[in-house]
Each structure stands twice: as C-alpha cells, then as structure tokens.
Design an enzyme around this catalytic site. Structure first.
Site, short mmCIF file in Angstrom:
data_model
loop_
_atom_site.label_atom_id
_atom_site.label_comp_id
_atom_site.label_asym_id
_atom_site.label_seq_id
_atom_site.Cartn_x
_atom_site.Cartn_y
_atom_site.Cartn_z
N ARG A 148 -30.78 2.17 -43.80
CA ARG A 148 -31.38 3.26 -43.04
C ARG A 148 -32.64 3.73 -43.77
NH1 ARG A 148 -25.74 4.44 -43.31
NH2 ARG A 148 -24.73 4.50 -41.26
N LYS A 172 -24.21 7.63 -45.30
CA LYS A 172 -23.79 8.88 -44.67
C LYS A 172 -22.48 9.37 -45.29
CE LYS A 172 -25.96 8.41 -40.14
NZ LYS A 172 -25.74 8.36 -38.67
N HIS A 244 -34.48 2.62 -36.66
CA HIS A 244 -33.37 1.68 -36.82
C HIS A 244 -33.73 0.25 -36.41
CE1 HIS A 244 -30.51 4.34 -38.39
NE2 HIS A 244 -29.50 4.13 -37.58
N ARG A 247 -32.96 -2.32 -39.09
CA ARG A 247 -31.50 -2.34 -39.30
C ARG A 247 -30.81 -3.06 -38.15
NH1 ARG A 247 -27.43 0.61 -42.03
NH2 ARG A 247 -25.87 1.64 -40.73
N HIS A 270 -20.80 1.17 -41.74
CA HIS A 270 -20.20 1.83 -40.59
C HIS A 270 -18.72 2.07 -40.84
CE1 HIS A 270 -23.46 0.12 -37.68
NE2 HIS A 270 -23.83 1.26 -38.23
N TYR A 279 -25.06 -2.42 -32.50
CA TYR A 279 -26.28 -2.95 -33.08
C TYR A 279 -26.30 -4.47 -33.12
CZ TYR A 279 -27.17 1.83 -34.36
OH TYR A 279 -27.39 3.19 -34.31
#
Length: 298
Positions: A148, A172, A244, A247, A270, A279
């Site tokens: 990211r 995250k 993104h 990514r 994730h 994605y």
C-alpha cells in the site's frame, strides 16, 4: 435488517478479530447498502439479489466514490452475505456468482505487464539523479511486493533484509508481515541506499526511513502517490491510475502466472480471503486452458 447486521458486527469483532477501524468501515458500508435496498423496495437482506448488489456498486461509482472505497464496500458485502448464508439466515448467497464483466468495470483498472514495464521505465535506473533513482526504487518496491502507499511511506532502512530477500511491512491494524522482494529490486535498493539516499540524507544522516525527500525527511503518502501519477504521465498510460493500481496489478499478475490465492492473501496482508479475490480477476480463457490441460475428464 438491523438485527442481522448487529450479529455480523459482533462476529467481526469476536471471531475474526478485525481492527476497530475496519469494523466501523464495514458497518458504514452495509448501513449504506441497507438504505439503498430499502429505497428500492428490498426490506430484508435475504431478498437482495446479485443484480441489486451490482446496482448499488454502480450507484456508488455514479456518486463519485473512489474505486478503492468501492472495492472495500464489495469486500464487506461479500463477507456479510457469506456470513448470512453460513448461519442459515439466508437460503442463498447472492455474492457467490458476483464475478462478471460488469463488476470489473466498477472496480479499479489494472495495468498489463507491458504497461507496468513502461511505468517502471519512466524513471531510468541508470540516471545520475538521486530523485530519479529514488522514484524508480519506490515504484519497483510497490509493484514487486504489492505494498500500500502508506506501507511504502512507513518503510524503514531496518525493514529491508538483503540476506533473506524480504521486507518487513507494518500493515493495517499494526499487523506485521514479511513480503518477498525480487533480486533485481534488491540490487536497485542497494544502489539507491548507497548513492541516492546517502545524498538526500546529508542534513539528516540518522533518518530511519527508507524513502526520503530531497531534504532527508520521510516521504508522505501524498508525495508517493504524486510520483506514481507522474510516472504514468511520462509513460503515456491513459488508464485511471489509483493508489491501489500497482497493488492490484501485483496480485493479478501473480494469479495469472499460477500463484496460489492464499499465498497472495498473505503477501497482501488481507485478513480475509474474500478481500484478496477483489484484487485478482483472471482471464476466463486462461482458466479454460488450465482446466482442459489438467482435468482428467478432458
């Protein structure tokens, strides 16, 4: 509708252990979906159809939402309806067959391998300019490891392990993961650190950050994002480029070349496989070719 949503939020907190910010974002996404469904005559979650959900995603795009926000919204929707189906609150999962050309027109564009190569070459690695080499290193790292923008900005020198060929990334929810880096990218990083970064940090020699500004300070995510947009302009890429995009392209190219979806999930950081699926869209002709080659009942 509120009752099932409350159960789901508790499920996210207790059983999945998602971060507070993610739970809040998912709840807001689903409340917005619930309002949309009610306005269109659907007053129960279990009555929502695939077309109704796609209509909602289309509506979000028409409202000017960023594609990354729409992708997150879709992640929340898929997770929610899978939960309803698994708990027998609904007899069908309308997201089970969500993959469609219409869906991928809603979500962010990806770059082809050729376009990615053009993007990388926008900043020549043999340039004698410190900032040009830095910019090339940033884009190479983001594409090579699927980072990211915020993760790239937060990278520190100590996070690069040249011996193992891995990056230590804080994602995250402050979750740490190790991500592989291609050998060619490590070579470029060595050049950037020993030559360009050394020049840029002349005034702040003890800066811990990997990617720094011309004054030696940490690059913020806005500047890194501007560098990517500049590269796309130089490369003559006319697609919509988003934070993104690299990514998304990283994950898609891996999947198209046979990488395991679970491995991609781990590299992207994730917490749920359904997010990874957003994605990674695969050319249907490649799937058919793989099936015909390997299935015993050809």
């Amino acid at each position: 509708m509120e009752r099932y949503l409350k159960y789901f939020i508790e499920h996210l907190k207790v059983e999945r252990g998602l971060s507070r910010n993610t739970v809040i974002a998912y709840r807001n996404d689903l409340c917005s979906l619930g309002d949309f469904l009610m306005d269109n005559g659907v007053n129960k979650w279990e009555l929502a159809t695939r077309d109704a959900l796609l209509d909602y995603l289309d509506f979000q795009r028409q409202q000017g939402l960023e594609e990354s926000s729409i992708a997150r919204s879709l992640a929340a929707i898929k997770l929610f309806f899978r939960y309803l189906y698994a708990e027998k609150f609904s007899s069908v999962d309308p997201t089970a067959a969500m993959d469609s050309p219409r869906l991928w027109r809603i979500l962010p564009d990806m770059l082809s391998i050729r376009e990615t190569e053009r993007l990388l070459k926008a900043f020549p690695e043999n340039s004698g300019e410190a900032l040009t080499i830095r910019n090339r290193a940033i884009i190479e790292v983001m594409y090579a490891s699927g980072l990211r923008v915020s993760e790239t900005a937060d990278l520190k020198l100590a996070d690069v392990d040249f011996d193992s060929g891995m990056l230590r990334v804080i994602g995250k929810g402050s979750k740490e993961r190790l991500v592989p880096v291609a050998a060619a990218v490590l070579t470029l990083l060595r050049k950037y650190i020993s030559v360009s970064r050394h020049e840029l940090t002349a005034k702040i020699p003890l800066s811990p950050y990997l990617f720094v500004s011309r004054t030696g300070r940490r690059l913020d995510r806005e500047r890194i994002w501007a560098i990517i947009k500049e590269a796309a302009l130089i490369a003559g890429i006319n697609k919509e480029i988003h934070p993104h995009t690299l990514r998304h392209s990283f994950a898609t190219h891996l999947l198209e070349n046979g990488a395991d979806l679970r491995a991609i999930q781990e590299m992207l950081g994730h917490s749920d496989i359904s997010t990874t699926e957003l994605y990674t869209h695969v050319d249907k002709s490649r799937l058919l070719a793989v099936h015909r080659k390997f299935h015993p009942r050809k």
